[in-house]
Design a protein around this motif. Structure first.
Motif, PDB file in Angstrom:
ATOM      1  N   THR A  41       1.049  -1.522   0.285  1.00  0.00           N
ATOM      2  CA  THR A  41       0.099  -0.037  -0.366  1.00  0.00           C
ATOM      3  C   THR A  41       0.950   1.404  -0.096  1.00  0.00           C
ATOM      4  N   GLU A  42       2.200   1.413   0.162  1.00  0.00           N
ATOM      5  CA  GLU A  42       3.231   2.283   0.755  1.00  0.00           C
ATOM      6  C   GLU A  42       3.844   2.651  -1.150  1.00  0.00           C
ATOM      7  N   PHE A  43       4.041   1.347  -1.576  1.00  0.00           N
ATOM      8  CA  PHE A  43       4.660   1.531  -2.723  1.00  0.00           C
ATOM      9  C   PHE A  43       3.981   1.262  -4.338  1.00  0.00           C
ATOM     10  N   GLY A  44       4.845   1.384  -5.036  1.00  0.00           N
ATOM     11  CA  GLY A  44       3.559   1.138  -6.007  1.00  0.00           C
ATOM     12  C   GLY A  44       4.630  -0.353  -6.523  1.00  0.00           C
ATOM     13  N   TYR A  45       3.972  -1.478  -6.947  1.00  0.00           N
ATOM     14  CA  TYR A  45       4.173  -2.254  -7.658  1.00  0.00           C
ATOM     15  C   TYR A  45       3.907  -2.951  -8.671  1.00  0.00           C
ATOM     16  N   ASP A  46       4.904  -3.771  -9.695  1.00  0.00           N
ATOM     17  CA  ASP A  46       3.938  -4.257 -10.966  1.00  0.00           C
ATOM     18  C   ASP A  46       3.806  -5.732 -10.546  1.00  0.00           C
ATOM     19  N   VAL A  47       3.836  -6.204  -9.279  1.00  0.00           N
ATOM     20  CA  VAL A  47       3.618  -7.759  -9.339  1.00  0.00           C
ATOM     21  C   VAL A  47       4.279  -8.204  -8.018  1.00  0.00           C
ATOM     22  N   VAL A  48       3.229  -8.747  -7.353  1.00  0.00           N
ATOM     23  CA  VAL A  48       3.054  -8.929  -6.497  1.00  0.00           C
ATOM     24  C   VAL A  48       3.138 -11.055  -5.790  1.00  0.00           C
ATOM     25  N   VAL A  49       4.916 -11.511  -6.258  1.00  0.00           N
ATOM     26  CA  VAL A  49       4.589 -13.419  -5.358  1.00  0.00           C
ATOM     27  C   VAL A  49       3.968 -13.331  -3.827  1.00  0.00           C
ATOM     28  N   LEU A  50       2.669 -14.005  -4.290  1.00  0.00           N
ATOM     29  CA  LEU A  50       2.208 -14.222  -2.436  1.00  0.00           C
ATOM     30  C   LEU A  50       1.840 -14.871  -2.572  1.00  0.00           C
ATOM     31  N   ASP A  51       3.030 -16.032  -1.068  1.00  0.00           N
ATOM     32  CA  ASP A  51       2.579 -17.335  -0.302  1.00  0.00           C
ATOM     33  C   ASP A  51       1.205 -17.040   0.065  1.00  0.00           C
ATOM     34  N   VAL A  52       1.101 -17.825   0.576  1.00  0.00           N
ATOM     35  CA  VAL A  52      -0.407 -18.597   1.284  1.00  0.00           C
ATOM     36  C   VAL A  52      -0.128 -18.656   2.399  1.00  0.00           C
ATOM     37  N   LEU A  53       0.752 -19.757   2.732  1.00  0.00           N
ATOM     38  CA  LEU A  53       1.284 -19.729   4.418  1.00  0.00           C
ATOM     39  C   LEU A  53       1.834 -18.905   4.818  1.00  0.00           C
ATOM     40  N   LEU A  54       1.576 -17.905   5.772  1.00  0.00           N
ATOM     41  CA  LEU A  54       2.582 -16.659   6.623  1.00  0.00           C
ATOM     42  C   LEU A  54       2.241 -17.103   7.640  1.00  0.00           C
ATOM     43  N   PRO A  55       2.590 -16.207   8.597  1.00  0.00           N
ATOM     44  CA  PRO A  55       2.410 -16.437   9.730  1.00  0.00           C
ATOM     45  C   PRO A  55       1.497 -16.242  10.829  1.00  0.00           C
ATOM     46  N   ASP A  56       1.287 -14.983   9.910  1.00  0.00           N
ATOM     47  CA  ASP A  56       0.000 -14.262  11.010  1.00  0.00           C
ATOM     48  C   ASP A  56      -0.885 -13.826   9.486  1.00  0.00           C
ATOM     49  N   LEU A  57      -1.165 -12.834   9.046  1.00  0.00           N
ATOM     50  CA  LEU A  57      -2.656 -13.166   7.716  1.00  0.00           C
ATOM     51  C   LEU A  57      -2.513 -14.272   6.727  1.00  0.00           C
ATOM     52  N   ASP A  58      -2.808 -14.583   5.946  1.00  0.00           N
ATOM     53  CA  ASP A  58      -2.274 -15.480   5.039  1.00  0.00           C
ATOM     54  C   ASP A  58      -2.760 -14.852   3.913  1.00  0.00           C
ATOM     55  N   GLY A  59      -2.343 -15.718   3.071  1.00  0.00           N
ATOM     56  CA  GLY A  59      -1.898 -15.232   1.748  1.00  0.00           C
ATOM     57  C   GLY A  59      -3.429 -14.636   0.839  1.00  0.00           C
ATOM     58  N   PHE A  60      -4.557 -14.968   0.958  1.00  0.00           N
ATOM     59  CA  PHE A  60      -5.711 -15.615   0.469  1.00  0.00           C
ATOM     60  C   PHE A  60      -6.742 -13.720   1.455  1.00  0.00           C
ATOM     61  N   GLU A  61      -6.001 -13.773   2.970  1.00  0.00           N
ATOM     62  CA  GLU A  61      -6.848 -12.570   3.467  1.00  0.00           C
ATOM     63  C   GLU A  61      -6.083 -11.715   2.911  1.00  0.00           C
ATOM     64  N   ILE A  62      -4.392 -11.789   2.805  1.00  0.00           N
ATOM     65  CA  ILE A  62      -4.119  -9.837   2.124  1.00  0.00           C
ATOM     66  C   ILE A  62      -4.572  -9.983   1.073  1.00  0.00           C
ATOM     67  N   CYS A  63      -4.865 -11.217   0.175  1.00  0.00           N
ATOM     68  CA  CYS A  63      -4.894 -10.341  -1.110  1.00  0.00           C
ATOM     69  C   CYS A  63      -6.198  -9.986  -1.320  1.00  0.00           C
ATOM     70  N   ARG A  64      -7.026 -10.448  -0.594  1.00  0.00           N
ATOM     71  CA  ARG A  64      -8.598 -10.104  -0.610  1.00  0.00           C
ATOM     72  C   ARG A  64      -8.617  -8.420   0.158  1.00  0.00           C
ATOM     73  N   ARG A  65      -7.539  -7.700   0.998  1.00  0.00           N
ATOM     74  CA  ARG A  65      -7.567  -6.663   1.479  1.00  0.00           C
ATOM     75  C   ARG A  65      -6.364  -5.796   0.572  1.00  0.00           C
ATOM     76  N   LEU A  66      -5.908  -5.688   0.146  1.00  0.00           N
ATOM     77  CA  LEU A  66      -5.121  -5.210  -0.510  1.00  0.00           C
ATOM     78  C   LEU A  66      -6.172  -4.767  -2.195  1.00  0.00           C
ATOM     79  N   ARG A  67      -7.148  -6.109  -2.555  1.00  0.00           N
ATOM     80  CA  ARG A  67      -9.022  -5.602  -3.466  1.00  0.00           C
ATOM     81  C   ARG A  67      -9.012  -5.235  -2.707  1.00  0.00           C
TER      82      ARG A  67
END
Length: 229
Positions: A41-67
């Motif tokens: 949200t702070e920087f502009g990226y051309d693409v994001v490589v996102l692992d699903v299994l993370l220690p706090d928010l999972d990849g699904f939730e991160i993707c949903r929040r970004l959108r």
């Protein structure tokens, strides 16, 4: 081109960062969901490589929040899971592509190039027309603040209309997208289910939103008209 790699496994993150850097990308790495949200949200990226299994928010939730925050950089999800529903869940959350671990770096690089060529475009995870809203991933729908109780077929029908607001959908188009090409049931099944859906989304809320276009099919108005008759 700038890439955000979200990966908590240090070895994998380092390999990705090194490989992508060698290919000419500017690479940032985030090791957890909160760091990923801050970077994205702070920087502009051309693409994001996102692992699903993370220690706090999972990849699904991160993707949903970004959108939901209007961050539309293409997302390639990495998952150790090979279940169909996990892939479906990721795509419903707003991801653009997925890759199952272990993966070939050559393939990952090719997929990233394809996503970057496609560019960022809006892919809202919540469909909305007026006060009518539907969450495909969560399988929930609302009229205003009232949650709608829909059968699976009614839900699929409403999703189709919300993806094509203001467009006239023929009975054949509806049948092929909500049922399937091989459907051999009653001939008026589309009319029946449109009637079921209309009774749930229109009269109880005092609007006429889902209308019949005589001789053509059905249309979900872009703006609901008052009155329930």
């Amino acid at each position: 081109m700038r890439v955000l790699v979200v990966e908590d496994e240090l070895r994998t993150a380092a390999l990705l960062q090194r490989g992508l850097t060698e290919e000419g990308y500017a690479v940032d790495v985030a090791a957890d969901g909160m760091a990923a949200m801050w970077h994205a949200t702070e920087f502009g990226y051309d693409v994001v490589v996102l692992d699903v299994l993370l220690p706090d928010l999972d990849g699904f939730e991160i993707c949903r929040r970004l959108r939901t925050r209007d961050c539309w950089a293409p997302v390639l999800m990495l998952t150790a899971r090979d279940a169909v529903m996990d892939r479906v869940r990721g795509l419903d959350a707003g991801a653009d592509d997925y890759l199952t671990k272990p993966f070939s770096f050559v393939e990952l690089s090719a997929r990233l190039r394809a996503l970057i060529r496609r560019g960022a475009r809006e892919r809202p995870t919540l469909l909305q027309v007026g006060d009518l809203r539907l969450d495909p991933a969560g399988r929930r729908a609302w009229r205003g603040e009232t949650e709608l109780e829909l059968s699976p077929r009614e839900f699929a029908l409403l999703e189709l209309f919300l993806r094509h607001p203001g467009q006239v959908l023929t009975r054949t188009h509806i049948l092929e997208h909500v049922w399937d090409y091989a459907y051999e049931g009653v001939s008026n099944v589309v009319d029946q289910y449109v009637a079921y859906l209309r009774r749930k989304i229109d009269p109880p809320h005092g609007v006429k939103h889902l209308e019949t276009v005589r001789g053509a099919g059905y249309r979900l108005r872009a703006a609901a008209a008052p009155g329930s008759g």
